[in-house]
Motif scaffolding. Structure first.
Motif, PDB file in Angstrom:
ATOM      1  N   VAL A   1      -8.932   4.889  -6.147  1.00 25.88           N
ATOM      2  CA  VAL A   1      -9.179   5.910  -5.124  1.00 25.88           C
ATOM      3  C   VAL A   1      -9.883   7.156  -5.664  1.00 25.88           C
ATOM      4  N   LEU A   2      -9.781   7.414  -6.947  1.00 24.21           N
ATOM      5  CA  LEU A   2     -10.323   8.665  -7.480  1.00 24.21           C
ATOM      6  C   LEU A   2     -11.842   8.589  -7.608  1.00 24.21           C
ATOM      7  N   PRO A   3     -12.527   9.731  -7.553  1.00 20.47           N
ATOM      8  CA  PRO A   3     -13.994   9.718  -7.631  1.00 20.47           C
ATOM      9  C   PRO A   3     -14.537   9.350  -9.006  1.00 20.47           C
ATOM     10  N   VAL A   4     -13.693   9.416 -10.019  1.00 19.06           N
ATOM     11  CA  VAL A   4     -14.113   9.052 -11.371  1.00 19.06           C
ATOM     12  C   VAL A   4     -14.057   7.539 -11.530  1.00 19.06           C
ATOM     13  N   GLU A   5     -15.108   6.964 -12.102  1.00 14.85           N
ATOM     14  CA  GLU A   5     -15.118   5.526 -12.323  1.00 14.85           C
ATOM     15  C   GLU A   5     -14.738   5.213 -13.763  1.00 14.85           C
ATOM     16  N   ALA A   6     -14.048   4.100 -13.930  1.00 15.78           N
ATOM     17  CA  ALA A   6     -13.638   3.641 -15.262  1.00 15.78           C
ATOM     18  C   ALA A   6     -13.457   2.132 -15.201  1.00 15.78           C
TER      19      ALA A   6
ATOM     20  N   GLN B   1       0.850  -1.188   0.000  1.00 15.36           N
ATOM     21  CA  GLN B   1       0.000   0.000   0.000  1.00 15.36           C
ATOM     22  C   GLN B   1       0.885   1.236   0.000  1.00 15.36           C
ATOM     23  N   ILE B   2       0.550   2.196  -0.856  1.00 15.55           N
ATOM     24  CA  ILE B   2       1.202   3.504  -0.826  1.00 15.55           C
ATOM     25  C   ILE B   2       0.102   4.538  -0.627  1.00 15.55           C
ATOM     26  N   GLY B   3      -0.004   5.036   0.603  1.00 11.08           N
ATOM     27  CA  GLY B   3      -1.108   5.933   0.899  1.00 11.08           C
ATOM     28  C   GLY B   3      -2.423   5.210   0.703  1.00 11.08           C
TER      29      GLY B   3
END
Length: 225
Positions: free
Chosen positions: A182-187, A32-34
């Motif tokens: 982690v980002l709010p954008v889904e892909a 894990q990094i952050g």
């Protein structure tokens, strides 16, 4: 020096990189990094595969683009064979816990082989155009250009729904998830895998300047300066 004696060390090095990468790509990087879970983004193969560009660049530096292309074609054939044979063998001997259907393996082999071949040939072309500039410019720019093409082509052909005609889709890879975990954008998950893979390739392209410089510096009179 006979052609074979000049050619074989580079082919052997390329074979080592390709075989190692096809084995290590089966194992996610734990840690894990952050907020980033590395296992969701990277396999160990991402750390070995970029050294294929180092082998190509050294062959190009020493003997020119024709020799480098021969090394690449040898690596291309091995990459296709390994993509088909390595996963079933590792599953059979209990090294991995999942099996891959033959038609999926065929799609992976097509993606891996085509990405490897075109990216390495691009690297050779860029390197050759820049070879007479600063010593670092040709390997860095060639490797960066090749890495971007390799990553985009492999992940799009192997996982994108647009290439379902090549072989069956991987449902897990196509599932929507937060980008990079982690980002709010889904892909689609494969997009996060591609970004993680590319980030490592770009870092190693810079790191590879160290062995490139150390080895190339020993060639006081390269066959093609």
């Amino acid at each position: 020096m006979k052609f074979s004696s000049a050619y074989l060390p580079f082919v052997a090095a390329m074979a080592l990189v390709v075989v190692a990468s096809n084995i290590l790509v089966q194992f996610p990087v734990a840690g894990q990094i952050g907020a980033f879970s590395l296992a969701d983004l990277l396999t160990w193969g991402a750390f070995t595969y970029p050294f294929a560009f180092l082998v190509t660049d050294l062959a190009n530096r020493r003997y020119g683009p024709e020799m480098a292309r021969r090394v690449v074609f040898a690596g291309f054939m091995l990459a296709v064979v390994c993509s088909v044979l390595v996963p079933p063998l590792m599953f059979r001997y209990g090294l991995i816990g999942f099996d891959t259907a033959a038609d999926r393996l065929a799609r992976i082999a097509i993606a891996s082989g085509s990405a490897f071949l075109l990216a390495q040939l691009l690297d050779i072309t860029v390197f050759n155009r820049l070879r007479r500039q600063s010593w670092w410019r040709a390997p860095v720019i060639g490797s960066l250009a090749g890495s971007v093409l390799d990553t985009a082509m492999f992940f799009i052909v192997a996982f994108s729904a647009a290439f379902a005609f090549v072989g069956p889709d991987d449902a897990f890879a196509l599932e929507a998830a937060p980008l990079l975990g982690v980002l709010p954008v889904e892909a689609a998950r494969w997009m996060s895998w591609a970004l993680g893979d590319l980030a490592v390739k770009l870092l190693i392209a810079i790191f590879a300047l160290i062995p490139y410089r150390l080895i190339a510096a020993r060639w006081s009179q390269p066959a093609l300066a």
